[in-house]
Enzyme design. Structure first.
Site, PDB file in Angstrom:
ATOM      1  N   HIS A   1      -2.144  78.957 -19.763  1.00  0.00           N
ATOM      2  CA  HIS A   1      -2.425  79.076 -18.320  1.00  0.00           C
ATOM      3  C   HIS A   1      -3.658  79.954 -18.147  1.00  0.00           C
ATOM      4  O   HIS A   1      -3.567  81.170 -18.011  1.00  0.00           O
ATOM      5  CB  HIS A   1      -1.198  79.664 -17.614  1.00  0.00           C
TER       6      HIS A   1
ATOM      7  N   HIS B   1      -7.409  79.539 -16.061  1.00  0.00           N
ATOM      8  CA  HIS B   1      -8.370  78.781 -15.239  1.00  0.00           C
ATOM      9  C   HIS B   1      -9.743  79.217 -15.727  1.00  0.00           C
ATOM     10  O   HIS B   1     -10.097  80.396 -15.611  1.00  0.00           O
ATOM     11  CB  HIS B   1      -8.215  79.134 -13.763  1.00  0.00           C
TER      12      HIS B   1
ATOM     13  N   GLU C   1       5.079  80.229  -7.439  1.00  0.00           N
ATOM     14  CA  GLU C   1       4.288  81.469  -7.511  1.00  0.00           C
ATOM     15  C   GLU C   1       4.483  82.190  -6.173  1.00  0.00           C
ATOM     16  O   GLU C   1       5.042  83.284  -6.125  1.00  0.00           O
ATOM     17  CB  GLU C   1       2.804  81.140  -7.762  1.00  0.00           C
TER      18      GLU C   1
ATOM     19  N   ASP D   1      -6.300  84.245 -14.509  1.00  0.00           N
ATOM     20  CA  ASP D   1      -7.714  84.430 -14.137  1.00  0.00           C
ATOM     21  C   ASP D   1      -8.153  85.812 -14.630  1.00  0.00           C
ATOM     22  O   ASP D   1      -8.253  86.759 -13.841  1.00  0.00           O
ATOM     23  CB  ASP D   1      -7.872  84.324 -12.612  1.00  0.00           C
TER      24      ASP D   1
END
Ligand code: HPA
Ligand code: ZN
Length: 335
Positions: free
Chosen positions: A16, A18, A199, A278
């Site tokens: 996971h 981005h 989320e 991120d």
């Protein structure tokens, strides 16, 4: 071996990440200079200081703004390779990387520039670090499903180099069921399917990701824990959850890292993994995410998390077995 060295030495997959979320402020300024575009912040420090969020949308606003410095194939190559430099230093040996083509095509950057640049960065990372990787094309859920279809169409020439599709961006008010048709089309082509759910969104969104989108993996999934029957189902089905501790804290999905649900997830038999989401925005790459929750975990848990990262990957069975054996060999050596 101390805990930090143990975490650093564990072979891991990242499931996971981005890639646009790995754009560090320093690189944002360097690319702005190279491409002769401006950034609405005077300095790197001022930009980093703006990384304070109280919900997902606060982050997304600045994340989409930051991506505007990415214009050429070289930019996407450099972005990907910079991520892999960090990931490899953290013991990541395989990464499955999200990208958001609509963020770029909407600004006039062709799909080809994005895809070829990222693929070149992935090939360079394989040659430089031996790290393998896969690409996952994410649809932005705040945009209509027709736009997602157009993106899938634009991706056609690259589909042999794209492992799957995902669903990200603003969750509340944009339930998974809105993307039922495009996910069905992606499944028909043979693409893997993942989606961010639970989320900020309720457990019902997680149920939709499972039953309507037929996901192979669930991104975040935290709020599934509010529903005992759903939690039991996720455990029974060995559904991989890609959990992101520092992101959860920075976006106020959890108030306090000391209360992060990762240990509870493991005790409930969920196939949880640890990831960075991120990293440029949330304060750290994968090992920082492991370290953020180690007080809640045993060494055996850390080994389970690393094993889960391969078991939940889209690698073939032989690669998975090889990587899991490497985790076990490291764990034995490091005792
Ligand atoms: N959630 C939703 N969309 C995103 C995220 C996230 O954590 N990161 C990048 N796009
Ligand atoms: Zn995410």
């Amino acid at each position: 071996m101390n805990l930090d060295s143990f975490i650093a030495g564990l072979p891991k997959a990242e499931l996971h990440i981005h890639i646009e979320g790995s754009l560090e402020p320093e690189m944002a300024f360097a690319l702005a200079r190279r491409n002769r575009v401006s950034i609405p912040f005077p300095t790197v420090e001022a930009l980093r200081d703006a990384y304070s969020f109280s919900r997902l949308q606060d982050f997304l606003d600045i994340y989409y703004q930051g991506a505007q410095v990415l214009l050429t194939e070289e930019d996407f190559h450099d972005l990907a390779l910079a991520y892999f430099d960090q990931a490899a230093a953290d013991g990541v040996v395989h990464a499955e990387m999200f990208f958001d083509p609509q963020t770029h095509t909407a600004r006039g950057v062709p799909f080809q520039v994005v895809a070829d640049g990222l693929l070149a960065g992935m090939a360079a990372a394989k040659a430089k670090h031996g790290v393998s990787s896969k690409l996952i094309l994410c649809f932005l859920r705040h945009l209509p499903e027709d736009d997602a279809f157009a993106t899938l169409k634009a991706a056609e020439p690259w589909l042999d180099r794209i492992a799957g599709v995902g669903l990200d961006s603003s969750e509340l008010g944009h339930p998974p069921e809105n993307f039922a048709r495009v996910f069905a089309a992606a499944g028909d082509i043979g693409l893997k399917r993942v989606a961010h759910a639970g989320e900020e969104g309720p457990p019902a969104y997680v149920v939709q990701a499972l039953d309507v989108l037929h996901v192979d993996r669930l991104d975040h999934g935290n709020r599934a824990l509010e529903d005992d029957a759903l939690t039991a189902r996720l455990a029974r089905e060995a559904m991989t959850l890609t959990v992101c501790p520092l992101s959860n804290h920075k976006l106020c999905v959890v108030d306090d890292l000391a209360d992060h649900p990762i240990a509870r997830m493991l005790r409930l038999g969920l196939r949880a993994t640890i990831n960075s989401d991120d990293p440029a925005f949330f304060g750290g790459y994968i090992n920082a995410n492991y370290r953020a929750v180690t007080d809640l975990l045993t060494r055996e848990d850390l080994i389970t998390l690393a094993r889960n990262s391969f078991l939940g990957s889209f690698l073939g069975p032989e690669d998975i077995a090889r990587h899991v054996a490497a985790v076990d060999a490291f764990a034995t050596r490091a005792k």
